[in-house]
Design a protein around this motif. Structure first.
Motif, PDB file in Angstrom:
ATOM      1  N   ALA A 147       0.834  -1.209   0.000  1.00 29.75           N
ATOM      2  CA  ALA A 147       0.000   0.000   0.000  1.00 29.75           C
ATOM      3  C   ALA A 147       0.868   1.257   0.000  1.00 29.75           C
ATOM      4  O   ALA A 147       0.580   2.228  -0.705  1.00 29.75           O
ATOM      5  N   ILE A 148       1.930   1.230   0.782  1.00 27.66           N
ATOM      6  CA  ILE A 148       2.852   2.374   0.808  1.00 27.66           C
ATOM      7  C   ILE A 148       3.458   2.577  -0.581  1.00 27.66           C
ATOM      8  O   ILE A 148       3.542   3.702  -1.075  1.00 27.66           O
ATOM      9  N   GLY A 202       3.785   5.766  -5.568  1.00 29.97           N
ATOM     10  CA  GLY A 202       3.705   5.902  -7.027  1.00 29.97           C
ATOM     11  C   GLY A 202       2.725   6.982  -7.443  1.00 29.97           C
ATOM     12  O   GLY A 202       3.021   7.810  -8.309  1.00 29.97           O
ATOM     13  N   VAL A 203       1.552   7.003  -6.820  1.00 27.53           N
ATOM     14  CA  VAL A 203       0.538   8.031  -7.126  1.00 27.53           C
ATOM     15  C   VAL A 203       1.057   9.413  -6.743  1.00 27.53           C
ATOM     16  O   VAL A 203       0.937  10.377  -7.512  1.00 27.53           O
ATOM     17  N   TYR A 204       1.636   9.511  -5.571  1.00 23.55           N
ATOM     18  CA  TYR A 204       2.166  10.785  -5.073  1.00 23.55           C
ATOM     19  C   TYR A 204       3.248  11.339  -6.002  1.00 23.55           C
ATOM     20  O   TYR A 204       3.259  12.523  -6.335  1.00 23.55           O
ATOM     21  N   TYR A 214      -3.597  10.024   0.936  1.00 18.93           N
ATOM     22  CA  TYR A 214      -2.380   9.235   1.178  1.00 18.93           C
ATOM     23  C   TYR A 214      -2.334   8.807   2.642  1.00 18.93           C
ATOM     24  O   TYR A 214      -1.533   9.318   3.421  1.00 18.93           O
ATOM     25  N   PRO A 215      -3.161   7.862   3.059  1.00 14.50           N
ATOM     26  CA  PRO A 215      -3.199   7.527   4.495  1.00 14.50           C
ATOM     27  C   PRO A 215      -1.889   6.972   5.047  1.00 14.50           C
ATOM     28  O   PRO A 215      -1.462   7.366   6.132  1.00 14.50           O
ATOM     29  N   THR A 216      -1.247   6.099   4.321  1.00 13.66           N
ATOM     30  CA  THR A 216      -0.016   5.492   4.824  1.00 13.66           C
ATOM     31  C   THR A 216       1.164   6.448   4.684  1.00 13.66           C
ATOM     32  O   THR A 216       1.974   6.576   5.599  1.00 13.66           O
ATOM     33  N   LEU A 217       1.253   7.129   3.555  1.00 11.10           N
ATOM     34  CA  LEU A 217       2.352   8.083   3.363  1.00 11.10           C
ATOM     35  C   LEU A 217       2.270   9.241   4.348  1.00 11.10           C
ATOM     36  O   LEU A 217       3.300   9.753   4.781  1.00 11.10           O
ATOM     37  N   SER A 218       1.055   9.654   4.697  1.00  8.92           N
ATOM     38  CA  SER A 218       0.930  10.771   5.641  1.00  8.92           C
ATOM     39  C   SER A 218       1.473  10.389   7.013  1.00  8.92           C
ATOM     40  O   SER A 218       2.115  11.191   7.688  1.00  8.92           O
ATOM     41  N   VAL A 219       1.240   9.147   7.430  1.00  6.11           N
ATOM     42  CA  VAL A 219       1.801   8.684   8.705  1.00  6.11           C
ATOM     43  C   VAL A 219       3.319   8.629   8.606  1.00  6.11           C
ATOM     44  O   VAL A 219       4.037   9.062   9.508  1.00  6.11           O
TER      45      VAL A 219
END
Length: 169
Positions: A57-58, A63-65, A90-95
């Motif tokens: 997921a990360i 990739g999208v980011y 971006y739930p995982t990237l934000s963490v």
């Protein structure tokens, strides 16, 4: 004591495994293959599947980011606020960003952070008994194998008997 250390380590690892996982994924020699091999050995099949899905997921979010355009530069840009606003996208990237970007900057020179010179424990700097301090430093020295740059290179940094003699005078 050992069981409490294992519990603390497991808690720490549970919260930070993804950082090491991402470092492995970014290594072109391994990518996901090494995680797919070792996670079941470390966590068991069920928990390994969950952790692998989190890492994937990360990677997908990253990739999208990265495909999005960059924002215009600004001196008053609050990067943590931006990640908070984009946490839904971006739930995982934000963490991940919160953990990495919120690390305080130290003004201590890196040499002094890792240097052991001048770290002599005296009676005014510690409430530990001198014999306890000696045992801790000896253990540290034995565990490091007396390597140069370890906490105690040869036992010269601390002489408990000399400190006791000075205190008695």
């Amino acid at each position: 004591m050992a069981s409490s250390m294992v519990t603390k380590f497991d808690k720490y690892w549970e919260e930070s495994y993804w950082v090491m996982s991402m470092a492995t994924v970014l290594d072109p020699r391994f990518k996901m293959k090494i995680l797919e091999y070792f996670f079941p050995l470390i966590y068991g099949d069920d928990k390994a599947k969950v952790h692998l899905l989190n890492v994937k997921a990360i990677c997908e979010e990253l990739g999208v980011y990265l495909k999005e355009n960059t924002l215009p530069g600004s001196h008053d840009f609050d990067i943590l606020a931006w990640w908070k606003l984009n946490a839904i996208k971006y739930p995982t990237l934000s963490v991940t960003a919160r953990y990495i970007l919120a690390i305080p900057i130290s003004t201590v020179a890196s040499e002094s952070s890792f240097s052991t010179s001048g770290r002599i424990v005296g009676p005014h700097r510690s409430k530990l008994l001198p014999k306890t301090i000696e045992a801790i430093i000896c253990t540290q020295n034995w565990l490091s194998g007396g390597k140069k740059g370890s906490l105690v290179d040869g036992g010269d940094d601390l002489n408990v008997d000399e400190d006791e003699e000075k205190d008695e005078k």
